[in-house]
Design a protein around this motif. Sequence first.
Motif, short mmCIF file in Angstrom:
data_model
loop_
_atom_site.label_atom_id
_atom_site.label_comp_id
_atom_site.label_asym_id
_atom_site.label_seq_id
_atom_site.Cartn_x
_atom_site.Cartn_y
_atom_site.Cartn_z
N THR A 1 0.70 -1.44 -0.37
CA THR A 1 0.44 -0.03 0.20
C THR A 1 0.60 1.34 0.26
N ILE A 2 0.90 1.90 -0.53
CA ILE A 2 0.91 3.35 -1.01
C ILE A 2 0.45 4.94 -0.81
N GLY A 3 0.41 5.56 0.31
CA GLY A 3 0.04 7.36 0.26
C GLY A 3 1.08 7.52 1.45
N THR A 4 0.26 8.39 2.30
CA THR A 4 0.89 8.50 3.25
C THR A 4 2.06 8.61 3.80
N GLY A 5 2.53 7.10 3.63
CA GLY A 5 2.93 6.38 3.99
C GLY A 5 2.97 4.81 2.96
N ILE A 6 3.89 4.00 3.25
CA ILE A 6 3.84 2.03 2.82
C ILE A 6 4.08 1.35 3.12
N GLY A 7 3.53 0.32 3.28
CA GLY A 7 3.88 -0.64 3.84
C GLY A 7 3.95 -2.03 2.78
N LEU A 8 3.48 -2.80 4.03
CA LEU A 8 3.64 -4.73 3.56
C LEU A 8 3.04 -5.41 4.09
N GLY A 9 2.04 -6.69 3.39
CA GLY A 9 1.27 -7.44 4.19
C GLY A 9 1.50 -8.65 3.30
N ILE A 10 2.02 -9.60 3.92
CA ILE A 10 2.80 -11.00 3.29
C ILE A 10 1.30 -12.25 3.58
N VAL A 11 1.00 -12.89 2.70
CA VAL A 11 -0.01 -13.87 3.02
C VAL A 11 0.50 -15.18 2.23
N THR A 12 0.41 -15.76 3.14
CA THR A 12 1.27 -17.58 2.97
C THR A 12 -0.41 -18.44 3.49
N GLY A 13 -0.28 -19.01 3.11
CA GLY A 13 -1.86 -19.65 2.83
C GLY A 13 -2.82 -19.40 3.11
N ARG A 14 -3.42 -18.56 2.18
CA ARG A 14 -4.61 -17.61 2.94
C ARG A 14 -4.56 -16.85 4.34
N LYS A 15 -2.81 -17.01 4.93
CA LYS A 15 -3.04 -16.16 6.36
C LYS A 15 -1.97 -15.29 6.59
N LEU A 16 -2.57 -14.31 6.65
CA LEU A 16 -1.45 -13.50 7.74
C LEU A 16 -0.31 -13.54 8.25
N TYR A 17 1.30 -13.52 7.69
CA TYR A 17 2.10 -13.59 9.00
C TYR A 17 2.14 -12.17 9.26
N VAL A 18 2.83 -11.94 10.04
CA VAL A 18 3.17 -11.10 11.37
C VAL A 18 4.61 -11.10 11.82
N GLY A 19 5.17 -12.22 11.65
CA GLY A 19 6.46 -12.17 12.54
C GLY A 19 6.18 -12.24 14.35
N ASN A 20 6.82 -11.44 15.01
CA ASN A 20 6.67 -10.98 16.00
C ASN A 20 5.83 -10.28 16.60
N GLY A 21 4.30 -9.52 15.26
CA GLY A 21 3.97 -8.52 15.32
C GLY A 21 3.83 -7.42 14.57
N ASN A 22 4.77 -7.09 13.96
CA ASN A 22 4.78 -6.33 13.72
C ASN A 22 5.77 -6.31 11.54
N ALA A 23 5.40 -7.87 10.61
CA ALA A 23 6.59 -7.39 9.92
C ALA A 23 5.50 -7.01 8.73
N GLY A 24 6.56 -6.62 7.84
CA GLY A 24 5.81 -6.13 7.11
C GLY A 24 5.87 -4.33 7.30
N GLU A 25 7.47 -4.24 8.05
CA GLU A 25 7.87 -2.96 8.02
C GLU A 25 8.29 -1.87 6.57
N PHE A 26 7.78 -2.19 5.28
CA PHE A 26 8.33 -2.26 4.18
C PHE A 26 8.36 -0.69 3.88
N GLY A 27 7.96 0.63 4.59
CA GLY A 27 8.37 2.12 4.30
C GLY A 27 9.64 2.31 5.14
N HIS A 28 10.35 1.95 5.19
CA HIS A 28 11.58 1.52 6.77
C HIS A 28 12.62 0.93 6.47
N ILE A 29 12.76 0.28 5.37
CA ILE A 29 14.25 -0.32 4.33
C ILE A 29 14.83 0.43 4.20
#
Length: 363
Positions: free
Chosen positions: A210-238
Amino acid sequence: MKKLFKSKSENFVVSAIIENDVIDRTSLSKVTGMSLPAISKIVRNLIDRGIVEEIGTSTSSGGRKPILLKFNSYYRFAVGIKIGLGYACVIVTDFVGDVILRFVEHFDSSANPENTLMRLLEKSKERIKSSGIEIKKIIGIGVAISGSVDQEKGTLIFSSILGWENVEISKIFNKVMKVPVVVLNDVKSFTLAQIWKGAKKEYKNFLVVTIGTGIGLGIVTGRKLYVGNGNAGEFGHIVVNPDGEKCTCGRKGCLETEVSFGALVRKIKAQHSFEIDKVISVSKENEGEETLLQILRMTKEKNEGLFKSSFENFKKFLGIALVDLVNIFNPPLIILGGEILEFGEDFIKDVSNYIHDNAFNAF
């Protein structure tokens, strides 16, 4: 809050009716594996409580025509609130998730967060009531917000975009409406919506950007949301440009500083040749999303050359970042979302071509 359904069997029957849209009792008995007398008893109970309706008859090969059943999707409602920079998009859905009301409320994000959220929900409650929806039929509120979220506590830990920290959203909203409140990071919320109502069932694994004021990432495996330890997907801050602009997170050169509304507007401000000052002060930072959108629309209308040049770095860094995602995850599908899609014709084709030219095993 009382349970909507009295037993697992009742829940099972309702799910089967929803899944089939319309169905008669005999067919319902077959798809659930329950006896016809048991089905008849449960259905009668559901009809008496207004959960299921009889809507006519089906064709018959002989004998009495079977009566068709349909779930009453207006039996209960849910509220969804997407909180952005200076605005909140509010929706009300029926029980099966179809949107029946949508509106936007604006607020000053620099004001006290608790007071802001209290006023936001109070105003939203009044607008919902005035639309004819009974407040007592609302069974829950889902909140999507940018930043790190403690989902268990319903607390926003920190949002660099909003500048809010340790905001107990669930507790604040419960002061106005006594219903369960679920708080999610906005990208994760959007990703779940794609799993439930969006992406085709054949895609078991996919990514959402998603792109707007910020940018983010959602990761889906087996049609389930992958969250890691809770905040996986901070793509905008690489970090993509170590010598680049300072990000709202405090570091330099995050992807968000090159691929976001703020990045585009910053380039326009630096060389503007028309009166964008009427929309925004050139020196003013951290403007609301709607204001940034206004500048982009105004630039496209009045100076198309400047508008296109402002997208050059945007396309370059977005392409590089998406190639990295493809090389790491090798997804069959990437869903692009966010308010930036208003300008999709100005960048999507070029970025797609870059991915196909540079990624290994591009989809």
